[in-house]
Design an enzyme around this catalytic site. Structure first.
Site, PDB file in Angstrom:
ATOM      1  N   ASP A 105       0.858  -1.192   0.000  1.00  0.00           N
ATOM      2  CA  ASP A 105       0.000   0.000   0.000  1.00  0.00           C
ATOM      3  C   ASP A 105       0.886   1.231   0.000  1.00  0.00           C
ATOM      4  O   ASP A 105       1.413   1.635   1.034  1.00  0.00           O
ATOM      5  CB  ASP A 105      -0.900   0.002   1.239  1.00  0.00           C
ATOM      6  CG  ASP A 105      -2.072  -0.946   1.084  1.00  0.00           C
ATOM      7  OD1 ASP A 105      -2.289  -1.775   1.969  1.00  0.00           O
ATOM      8  OD2 ASP A 105      -2.753  -0.856   0.054  1.00  0.00           O
TER       9      ASP A 105
ATOM     10  N   ASP B  57     -10.434  -4.579  -1.610  1.00  0.00           N
ATOM     11  CA  ASP B  57      -9.449  -4.162  -0.616  1.00  0.00           C
ATOM     12  C   ASP B  57     -10.120  -3.251   0.404  1.00  0.00           C
ATOM     13  O   ASP B  57     -10.641  -2.197   0.064  1.00  0.00           O
ATOM     14  CB  ASP B  57      -8.321  -3.403  -1.338  1.00  0.00           C
ATOM     15  CG  ASP B  57      -7.271  -2.873  -0.393  1.00  0.00           C
ATOM     16  OD1 ASP B  57      -6.289  -2.292  -0.890  1.00  0.00           O
ATOM     17  OD2 ASP B  57      -7.427  -3.019   0.831  1.00  0.00           O
TER      18      ASP B  57
HETATM   19  C1  DX5 Z   1      -6.498   1.267   2.588  1.00  0.00           C
HETATM   20  C2  DX5 Z   1      -5.604   0.058   2.511  1.00  0.00           C
HETATM   21  C3  DX5 Z   1      -6.216  -1.062   3.347  1.00  0.00           C
HETATM   22  C4  DX5 Z   1      -5.335  -2.256   3.496  1.00  0.00           C
HETATM   23  C5  DX5 Z   1      -6.118  -3.435   4.034  1.00  0.00           C
HETATM   24  O1  DX5 Z   1      -5.898   2.314   1.918  1.00  0.00           O
HETATM   25  O2  DX5 Z   1      -5.462  -0.348   1.143  1.00  0.00           O
HETATM   26  O3  DX5 Z   1      -7.430  -1.427   2.749  1.00  0.00           O
HETATM   27  O4  DX5 Z   1      -4.772  -2.557   2.290  1.00  0.00           O
HETATM   28  O5  DX5 Z   1      -6.599  -3.049   5.251  1.00  0.00           O
HETATM   29  P1  DX5 Z   1      -7.589  -3.948   6.121  1.00  0.00           P
HETATM   30  O6  DX5 Z   1      -7.606  -5.358   5.552  1.00  0.00           O
HETATM   31  O7  DX5 Z   1      -6.993  -3.894   7.502  1.00  0.00           O
HETATM   32  O8  DX5 Z   1      -8.917  -3.299   6.023  1.00  0.00           O
END
Ligand code: DX5
Length: 223
Positions: free
Chosen positions: A37, A175
């Protein structure tokens, strides 16, 4: 729904003091790829991984790296993340003035082009670039931070993206807030690549259990 289910952990919640070992542990837990990310503090109010961090870890794991570029003007950074070892590069439609050109640029660099859609962005944004895409990422949270709540109202949008992609060789990724209680809805709607961060690291039975459980739930929902 013939596309295979893939589990793509986000390393956002990982222990950065041992990031290399954390990526090896994810690979050993059976993940299919690792999502970085990338945040620039402008497109989203957080700041994370530069290409040199990713490049330093690349030699230690075999799984595909994908760069989720939550950055403004991504064209200036594409080559850096491809050179760092990312085989998939995802840009946000909202950050691209010339999305068609940016996706073609990613392909020219030798990586698979992906586009991410924030919750407010309509599915039909992809209508005229489907031939350039290897993946569409439907955000199920507003980007910037892990550990947020899944936005279930994105499921009709996932289904709309799936309908738009019929006949195209393109994965659908989700995501944000993906875990045991939410993965089935996203997978049933059409997602085959599941990004998960906090839910994987939160599983008291460990990463391998979390990955296997998420995969099984997604496969059952797509059967
Ligand atoms: C947001 C990120 C999150 C991350 C996953 O910008 O992209 O979505 O990857 O986070 P979780 O699985 O903890 O929601």
């Amino acid at each position: 729904m013939s596309r295979p289910v893939e589990i793509a952990p986000s390393v956002l919640p990982a222990d950065y003091s041992k990031l290399g070992a954390e990526c090896v542990a994810l690979q050993d837990a059976g993940v299919d790829r690792i999502q970085w990310d990338v945040m620039d503090g402008v497109f989203v109010p957080n700041l994370t991984f530069g290409p040199d961090v990713i490049a330093s870890i690349r030699p230690h794991v075999d799984v595909v790296f994908e760069a989720h570029l939550m950055v403004v003007e991504p064209d200036r950074l594409l080559h850096r993340y491809v050179e760092a070892g990312c085989g998939i590069v995802i840009v946000h439609a909202e950050a691209c003035t010339h999305l068609h050109r940016t996706l073609a640029h990613i392909a020219e660099l030798g990586a698979t082009p992906g586009v991410a859609l924030n919750p407010h962005t309509p599915a039909n944004v992809i209508s005229h670039v489907r031939d350039l895409l290897g993946m569409v990422l439907v955000m199920t949270v507003n980007p910037g931070f892990g550990g947020q709540a899944y936005i279930g109202t994105m499921e009709p949008k996932i289904a709309e993206v799936a309908s738009l992609l019929e006949g195209f060789d393109c994965d659908i990724e989700v995501d944000g807030g993906i875990g045991p209680d939410t993965v089935a809805g996203a997978a049933a709607a059409g997602a085959n690549v599941l990004v998960s961060g906090s839910a994987l690291y939160r599983d008291p039975a460990g990463l391998e259990h979390a990955v296997t459980d998420l995969r099984q739930r997604a496969e059952a929902a797509r059967a």
